[in-house]
Design an enzyme around this catalytic site. Sequence first.
Site, mmCIF file in Angstrom:
data_model
loop_
_atom_site.group_PDB
_atom_site.id
_atom_site.type_symbol
_atom_site.label_atom_id
_atom_site.label_comp_id
_atom_site.label_asym_id
_atom_site.label_seq_id
_atom_site.Cartn_x
_atom_site.Cartn_y
_atom_site.Cartn_z
ATOM 1 N N ARG A 1 41.797 63.347 25.953
ATOM 2 C CA ARG A 1 42.842 63.079 26.938
ATOM 3 C C ARG A 1 43.248 61.617 26.822
ATOM 4 O O ARG A 1 42.384 60.748 26.635
ATOM 5 C CB ARG A 1 42.311 63.296 28.373
ATOM 6 C CG ARG A 1 41.859 64.687 28.674
ATOM 7 C CD ARG A 1 42.991 65.641 28.883
ATOM 8 N NE ARG A 1 43.830 65.309 30.043
ATOM 9 C CZ ARG A 1 45.004 65.881 30.270
ATOM 10 N NH1 ARG A 1 45.500 66.755 29.417
ATOM 11 N NH2 ARG A 1 45.701 65.568 31.340
ATOM 12 N N LEU B 1 44.040 58.205 28.355
ATOM 13 C CA LEU B 1 43.569 57.592 29.598
ATOM 14 C C LEU B 1 44.670 56.735 30.204
ATOM 15 O O LEU B 1 45.497 56.157 29.484
ATOM 16 C CB LEU B 1 42.349 56.718 29.318
ATOM 17 C CG LEU B 1 41.116 57.457 28.807
ATOM 18 C CD1 LEU B 1 39.994 56.472 28.522
ATOM 19 C CD2 LEU B 1 40.656 58.512 29.801
ATOM 20 N N HIS C 1 36.445 57.100 16.703
ATOM 21 C CA HIS C 1 37.672 57.678 16.148
ATOM 22 C C HIS C 1 37.449 57.971 14.670
ATOM 23 O O HIS C 1 36.880 57.137 13.954
ATOM 24 C CB HIS C 1 38.847 56.712 16.336
ATOM 25 C CG HIS C 1 40.124 57.256 15.805
ATOM 26 N ND1 HIS C 1 40.849 58.230 16.477
ATOM 27 C CD2 HIS C 1 40.794 57.022 14.652
ATOM 28 C CE1 HIS C 1 41.916 58.542 15.769
ATOM 29 N NE2 HIS C 1 41.899 57.835 14.650
ATOM 30 N N GLU D 1 29.805 59.402 11.482
ATOM 31 C CA GLU D 1 29.982 59.179 12.926
ATOM 32 C C GLU D 1 28.633 59.271 13.642
ATOM 33 O O GLU D 1 28.338 58.502 14.558
ATOM 34 C CB GLU D 1 30.936 60.220 13.513
ATOM 35 C CG GLU D 1 32.373 60.094 13.039
ATOM 36 C CD GLU D 1 33.300 61.057 13.760
ATOM 37 O OE1 GLU D 1 33.135 61.293 14.967
ATOM 38 O OE2 GLU D 1 34.221 61.583 13.097
HETATM 39 C C1 GAR Z 1 34.926 63.479 16.398
HETATM 40 O O1 GAR Z 1 35.259 63.573 15.038
HETATM 41 C C2 GAR Z 1 35.568 62.245 17.005
HETATM 42 O O2 GAR Z 1 35.632 61.160 16.138
HETATM 43 C C3 GAR Z 1 36.942 62.754 17.321
HETATM 44 O O3 GAR Z 1 36.732 64.060 17.840
HETATM 45 C C4 GAR Z 1 35.575 64.603 17.198
HETATM 46 C C5 GAR Z 1 34.661 65.111 18.288
HETATM 47 O O4 GAR Z 1 33.608 65.831 17.713
HETATM 48 N N1 GAR Z 1 37.619 61.925 18.270
HETATM 49 C C6 GAR Z 1 38.916 61.660 18.224
HETATM 50 O O5 GAR Z 1 39.667 62.163 17.404
HETATM 51 C C7 GAR Z 1 39.418 60.697 19.290
HETATM 52 N N2 GAR Z 1 40.645 60.096 18.902
HETATM 53 P P1 GAR Z 1 32.301 66.129 18.553
HETATM 54 O O6 GAR Z 1 32.752 66.819 19.851
HETATM 55 O O7 GAR Z 1 31.507 67.064 17.687
HETATM 56 O O8 GAR Z 1 31.611 64.831 18.830
#
Ligand code: GAR
Length: 212
Positions: free
Chosen positions: A97, A99, A115, A180
């Site tokens: 979402r 913010l 990200h 990540e």
């Molecule tokens: C992750 O790859 C994170 O970097 C991305 O959503 C995914 C969540 O995965 N976030 C974004 O794109 C934010 N801009 P997860 O629910 O398995 O942690």
Amino acid sequence: MAPVRRKRVGVLISGRGSNLAALLAASRDAAFPAEIALVISNLANAGGLAVAEAHRIPALTIAHRDFPRDRARHEAAITTELERHGIEIVCLAGYMRLLTPFLVTRFAGRMLNIHPSLLPAFPGLDTHARALAAGVKLHGCTVHLVTERMDEGPILAQAAVPVRPGDTPNLLGARVLAQEHLLYPLALRLFASALPGTAAAETAALCNPVSD
Ligand code: GAR
């Protein structure tokens, strides 16, 4: 020497919660300077809620759909819970979402996001497909402080992966996601260790430094 008090972290999610799981795994180490004290999802079916429950972490859904066309009230409800649980650091972990300044300002300097790109390249969605289309040779992920502008804010840590011949968005995305899961705990460890105690008086001093 007295043990350092662990900072209380609230994690906001919208999906499967693999980054949440990585943070929870890291925080099992008693020397980790932060504990995950609350998980909030904006979607009742987010897989990450079950991850939190399996770790016996308080987990709530505050559905944005319950606050139609009123982001501020949705965020006020989130803020109430974060404050009720004494949260000092907020980690966005796949929270999808946008913010408003309301929540960003309340946790200014204490809200992190992960990200899936090497920011400032590829903010927004579909980062892996866009990286492949652009022909970059290195891709990766970024942990940054959240500001009012989406996917911007001071970069705390990055991890890079090579783009390989024959990569698809899924293959590349899986390589990034593995990073990540290492990067977010590392960044939170460094950030929480450096953050002064955030009792109310100290927070005020942090936000409004007095210079004589
Ligand atoms: C992750 O790859 C994170 O970097 C991305 O959503 C995914 C969540 O995965 N976030 C974004 O794109 C934010 N801009 P997860 O629910 O398995 O942690």
